[in-house]
Design a protein around this motif. Structure first.
Motif, short mmCIF file in Angstrom:
data_model
loop_
_atom_site.label_atom_id
_atom_site.label_comp_id
_atom_site.label_asym_id
_atom_site.label_seq_id
_atom_site.Cartn_x
_atom_site.Cartn_y
_atom_site.Cartn_z
N THR A 1 2.28 6.65 -6.88
CA THR A 1 1.35 7.71 -7.27
C THR A 1 1.98 9.08 -7.09
O THR A 1 1.89 9.95 -7.97
CB THR A 1 0.07 7.63 -6.42
OG1 THR A 1 -0.54 6.34 -6.61
CG2 THR A 1 -0.91 8.72 -6.81
N ALA A 2 2.66 9.27 -5.97
CA ALA A 2 3.29 10.56 -5.69
C ALA A 2 4.43 10.84 -6.66
O ALA A 2 4.56 11.95 -7.19
CB ALA A 2 3.81 10.59 -4.26
N VAL A 3 5.27 9.84 -6.92
CA VAL A 3 6.41 10.03 -7.84
C VAL A 3 5.91 10.38 -9.23
O VAL A 3 6.45 11.27 -9.90
CB VAL A 3 7.29 8.76 -7.86
CG1 VAL A 3 8.30 8.84 -9.00
CG2 VAL A 3 8.01 8.59 -6.54
N GLN B 1 0.83 -1.21 0.00
CA GLN B 1 0.00 0.00 0.00
C GLN B 1 0.86 1.25 0.00
O GLN B 1 0.60 2.21 -0.73
CB GLN B 1 -0.92 -0.01 1.22
CG GLN B 1 -2.00 -1.07 1.19
CD GLN B 1 -2.83 -1.10 2.47
OE1 GLN B 1 -2.29 -0.98 3.56
NE2 GLN B 1 -4.13 -1.25 2.32
N VAL B 2 1.92 1.24 0.82
CA VAL B 2 2.82 2.39 0.85
C VAL B 2 3.52 2.55 -0.50
O VAL B 2 3.69 3.67 -1.00
CB VAL B 2 3.85 2.24 1.98
CG1 VAL B 2 4.81 3.42 2.00
CG2 VAL B 2 3.15 2.13 3.33
N GLU B 3 3.92 1.45 -1.11
CA GLU B 3 4.55 1.52 -2.42
C GLU B 3 3.59 2.09 -3.46
O GLU B 3 4.00 2.87 -4.33
CB GLU B 3 5.02 0.12 -2.84
CG GLU B 3 6.21 -0.39 -2.04
CD GLU B 3 6.61 -1.79 -2.44
OE1 GLU B 3 5.91 -2.38 -3.30
OE2 GLU B 3 7.60 -2.30 -1.91
N THR B 4 2.34 1.69 -3.38
CA THR B 4 1.34 2.23 -4.31
C THR B 4 1.20 3.74 -4.14
O THR B 4 1.16 4.49 -5.13
CB THR B 4 -0.02 1.55 -4.09
OG1 THR B 4 0.12 0.14 -4.31
CG2 THR B 4 -1.07 2.12 -5.03
N ARG C 1 14.83 8.75 0.45
CA ARG C 1 15.66 7.55 0.31
C ARG C 1 16.17 7.11 1.68
O ARG C 1 16.28 5.91 1.97
CB ARG C 1 16.83 7.83 -0.63
CG ARG C 1 17.76 6.62 -0.83
CD ARG C 1 18.76 6.89 -1.93
NE ARG C 1 19.45 8.14 -1.70
CZ ARG C 1 20.14 8.80 -2.63
NH1 ARG C 1 20.19 8.32 -3.86
NH2 ARG C 1 20.74 9.93 -2.35
N TYR C 2 16.49 8.07 2.54
CA TYR C 2 16.92 7.76 3.91
C TYR C 2 15.82 7.02 4.66
O TYR C 2 16.11 6.17 5.52
CB TYR C 2 17.29 9.06 4.62
CG TYR C 2 17.57 8.90 6.10
CD1 TYR C 2 18.80 8.43 6.54
CD2 TYR C 2 16.61 9.22 7.06
CE1 TYR C 2 19.07 8.28 7.88
CE2 TYR C 2 16.86 9.06 8.41
CZ TYR C 2 18.10 8.59 8.81
OH TYR C 2 18.35 8.43 10.16
N HIS C 3 14.58 7.31 4.33
CA HIS C 3 13.45 6.66 5.00
C HIS C 3 13.00 5.40 4.25
O HIS C 3 11.90 4.89 4.51
CB HIS C 3 12.29 7.64 5.15
CG HIS C 3 12.53 8.70 6.17
ND1 HIS C 3 12.34 8.50 7.51
CD2 HIS C 3 12.99 9.98 6.05
CE1 HIS C 3 12.65 9.60 8.18
NE2 HIS C 3 13.04 10.52 7.32
N GLY C 4 13.81 4.93 3.31
CA GLY C 4 13.55 3.64 2.69
C GLY C 4 12.76 3.65 1.41
O GLY C 4 12.38 2.58 0.92
N TYR C 5 12.52 4.81 0.82
CA TYR C 5 11.74 4.87 -0.42
C TYR C 5 12.67 4.80 -1.64
O TYR C 5 13.80 5.30 -1.61
CB TYR C 5 10.91 6.14 -0.48
CG TYR C 5 9.82 6.20 0.56
CD1 TYR C 5 8.60 5.57 0.33
CD2 TYR C 5 10.00 6.84 1.78
CE1 TYR C 5 7.58 5.60 1.29
CE2 TYR C 5 9.00 6.87 2.74
CZ TYR C 5 7.80 6.25 2.49
OH TYR C 5 6.81 6.28 3.43
N GLU C 6 12.18 4.19 -2.69
CA GLU C 6 12.94 4.06 -3.94
C GLU C 6 12.79 5.34 -4.75
O GLU C 6 11.68 5.69 -5.17
CB GLU C 6 12.42 2.86 -4.74
CG GLU C 6 13.09 2.69 -6.09
CD GLU C 6 14.59 2.54 -5.97
OE1 GLU C 6 15.30 3.31 -6.65
OE2 GLU C 6 15.04 1.66 -5.21
#
Length: 791
Positions: free
Chosen positions: A355-357, A348-351, A392-397
């Motif tokens: 969307t945001a990216v 869900q967070v990846e989705t 990225r520091y918080h783990g997002y691609e």
């Protein structure tokens, strides 16, 4: 006769029957079923034999019974008598029992009444015990209900739910009062619904609060990322300084590294208590899946709202707020994902992130495509990079996000190049091309030392006249600013080969922009000699500044200074500027030569057939000497030694060519020896000037084999030939190679044809030299004839 004897007699009497009777008797004796035998007899139509056999068998059995009764007759009589005695005893016993029963009934009547009373007391006691037990249970239930109400009133929903769970588990099914049970059963769902609504209201309030707080969370995190990046850059700069000092073998104290400890732990005050509480309450209610969906849908709606860009506000002004809001949103979601115990799924967070990216890249890409200001471009791009690094520091691609940012490189470099082109064009167009005058040391440091344009390590006296015009430091400032801006752009995007990228664009700027503007100025024929000389000097200093540009780029890119020693670090623009410098020298020489042509104009300024010798030279030569003196004095101040040598040698060579060209000019139909002597005097004056300036400028130390006088050789050899006592020796190859190697035979043939002189006119006052003049004339005539024959 005993029993055994009697049975055997009966049996023997029965043996008189047929064999079939014996079989039938055996079957009946064994208790077997005779129905098959009967059915067979009727089926074969012979029931009568079977019936006869049965009658015979019956008679045999009757006889056996009679014999058995006769055998036990006496014993039977005895048994009957005994039974009569027993009957009498039984009657007596019955009478006794009746008597005893009556007595017992009389005694137990009172006891029975007492027993009934006891049983009634036991029943009352049991009812009272059950009533007490029911009362206690109801009291405990009511006490739990009261406690539950108190918990709900105080907002302690989890204890309230645990109380309800206890009621449902231990009390609800065992409540003896039906009405009370119905009330409790009815109230429990209402209380649960009330609790659910209350925690959902708290969640809604939290959603509103966290959305307001998200911008501060995001901007604080991005600011922290910028601070960490700056500390990292400062630390790398200090490390490079240490390496450089170590390379120079300075004392240890000179390069001790004092690195401030970097605290990478960013504690953000994000209160997720309402979410934890609500999720836990919904788990207790058994509807956690509904709450997960409720939370995800609401947060997704907030994200879509946060990603909206309003055209009423410029993106430059709103981009930090916009990106800070989104960053704060995903920092919160990361915290929820890691700490809320399954409230959010990673998918869900990846989705949401995808969307945001997608939205951010679309918005920022559109904004970048419309930008025309590099400072605004760099500002937004840098903040975008910090935004990506933070998440990225918080783990997002953030790979796709950074790819979109880095895809603007061509757009940014084009804008930056155009801005620099305009600035450089304005600088060159507005430059007066006069030497700068620096009145104090701070001006010298900011204009000369800061760009390493000094010609000496000694601090000069002030006011100091710089050898370049204002164009040089101003252009250096533009180039330095270009390097800084481009390094900032590339470094914030994580460029792998940072220095190589900067070096390529720096070469492009210097070659396609700076050099082209300079070449346009060089090709401008309206500029004078002084401006042309200053342009040439400026180009030389810009060429020198290329090393400063490389050093600046290596420093900003974090490349060790020792790498500048590698050939790969040299700018191609340095070679190009060197070529432009040579072109500037050629253009300068062209201007100088044009000016010299105006001064000289030998065919018009010289009397080619004078009656007398002009002892002190022609007037034009004084003007030429004054001009050359001014030219070389100025060139000595602003041009490097090689350029000074080129200017001086080129001017003298042009004068030499002009003298030779004057003899070849079609406007000069004839000249005599007096004219040759006068020009020879002019040339001697020029040669003396060349010798004096060659020594005074210090060129003699660097160009020992390239004296200025050498560039007058053609004119000197021509005049020596025309004044020679034996000019015919010119045709001797050995002598020609030794004394006249700069002269061309065809030119000499044309010039000699114009050399027409008489002894009287040339040596009328020198009668004692008539013989010598005649001999010279004869030799010249011989030379003319031999030249004609040669051609």
């Amino acid at each position: 006769m005993n029993a055994k004897t009697k049975r055997r007699t009966v049996a023997e009497n029965g043996d008189t029957g047929t064999g079939e009777d014996l079989v039938l008797a055996t079957l009946i004796g064994n208790g077997e079923d005779l129905s098959p035998l009967v059915r067979h007899a009727f089926e074969t139509g012979r029931p009568d034999p079977l019936l006869q056999q049965l009658r015979n068998l019956s008679k045999k059995k009757e006889a056996e019974i009679e014999d058995l009764c006769r055998l036990h007759y006496e014993e039977f009589i005895i048994a009957v008598d005994e039974l009569r005695g027993v009957l009498v005893d039984a009657e007596e016993l019955k009478a006794e029992l009746q008597t005893d029963n009556f007595k017992l009934q009389e005694v137990g009547a009172s006891l029975l009444s007492k027993l009934d009373e006891i049983l009634e007391s036991y029943s009352i006691k049991k009812n009272i015990s059950e009533a007490i037990k029911m009362s206690k249970m109801c009291f405990q239930l009511l006490e739990l209900c009261s406690k539950c109400n108190a918990h709900v009133s105080e907002g302690k929903f989890y204890p309230a739910l645990k109380t309800i769970e206890l009621i449902e588990k231990d009390y609800l099914k065992n409540i003896p009062v039906r009405k009370l049970r119905l009330v409790v059963e009815h109230r429990i769902p209402l209380i649960k619904l009330h609790i659910e609504k209350k925690v959902c209201n708290e969640v809604n309030e939290w959603l509103v609060h966290i959305r307001t707080l998200a911008k501060d969370i995001g901007q604080t995190s991005i600011a922290h990322t910028a601070s960490v990046r700056q500390k990292d850059e400062d630390m790398k700069a200090r490390q490079r300084e240490v390496e450089e000092n170590n390379r120079l073998q300075l004392p240890e104290a000179a390069y001790s590294l004092d690195v401030e400890e970097i605290d990478e732990d960013l504690s953000l005050k994000i209160d997720l208590t309402p979410i934890y509480r609500a999720y836990h309450i919904h788990k207790c209610l058994g509807i956690e899946e509904r709450f997960r969906e409720y939370y995800y849908n609401n947060r997704l709606a907030q994200l879509n709202s946060d990603l909206q860009i309003f055209s009423s506000q410029p993106f430059l002004e709103s981009h930090q707020t916009f990106l800070g809001q989104v960053a704060g949103y995903f920092i919160v979601e990361d915290r929820v994902l890691r700490t809320a115990g399954g409230l959010l799924e990673e998918s869900q967070v990846e989705t949401m992130w995808e969307t945001a990216v997608s939205r951010i890249t679309s918005v920022v890409g559109g904004q970048f495509s419309q930008m025309t200001n590099t400072s605004h471009f760099l500002l937004i791009k840098d903040y975008m990079t910090l935004f990506g690094a933070t998440l990225r520091y918080h783990g997002y691609e953030v790979k796709s996000l950074l790819e979109t940012i880095n895809g603007t490189k061509d757009k940014y470099s084009k804008l930056l190049m155009e801005e620099c082109r305009k600035q450089i064009f304005d600088i060159v167009a507005n430059d007066s091309f006069e030497q700068m005058i620096l009145k104090k040391e701070s001006d010298y440091q900011g204009t000369v030392l800061s760009f390493q344009l000094q010609t000496s390590d000694i601090m000069p006296a002030f006011p100091y006249v710089a050898p370049f015009s204002s164009m040089v430091p101003e252009a250096c400032r533009v180039v330095r600013s270009f390097i800084k801006d481009f390094v900032n752009y590339l470094s914030s995007g994580g460029e792998a080969n940072l220095f190589d990228g900067v070096k390529r664009c720096l070469d492009t700027l210097l070659i396609d922009v700076l050099n082209e503007v300079i070449l346009d100025k060089i090709s401008d024929t309206s500029i004078g000699v002084s401006k042309g000389m200053q342009i040439a000097a400026n180009v030389a200093f810009l060429e020198k500044a290329c090393d400063f540009f490389v050093k600046t780029a290596t420093h900003l890119c974090g490349v060790p200074t020792r790498s500048m020693d590698h050939p790969q670090s040299t700018l191609t623009a340095k070679v190009v500027l060197k070529t432009s410098r040579d072109a500037a020298y050629i253009a300068l020489l062209s201007l100088v030569n044009n000016q010299l042509d105006e001064f000289m104009s030998l065919p018009e300024n010289i009397n080619w057939i004078p009656e007398e010798i002009l002892e002190n030279g022609h007037e034009y030569m004084n003007e030429v000497i004054i001009y050359l003196d001014t030219l070389l004095s100025t060139a000595q101040q602003i041009l490097p030694m090689d350029a000074l040598y080129k200017v001086g040698s080129g001017a003298l060579e042009h004068i030499s060519n002009s003298i030779t060209g004057a003899f070849l000019s079609e406007s000069v139909k004839r000249f005599n020896a007096n004219a040759v002597v006068a020009i020879d005097n002019d040339l001697k004056i020029l040669e003396n000037f060349a010798d004096e300036r060659f020594e005074s400028t210090g060129l003699s130390e660097d160009y020992k084999d390239g004296h200025f006088r050498y560039y007058l050789i053609e004119a000197r050899q021509l005049l020596n030939l025309l004044l020679s006592s034996q000019p015919e020796n010119f045709m001797n190859p050995v002598i020609r190679q030794k004394n006249y190697n700069a002269l061309e035979i065809k030119k000499i043939a044309i010039i000699c044809d114009k050399f027409k002189d008489t002894a009287d006119s040339l040596f009328g006052s020198l009668s004692n030299r008539n013989a010598k003049t005649s001999s010279r004339k004869k030799s010249m005539d011989v030379l003319k004839r031999r030249l004609r024959d040669f051609s």
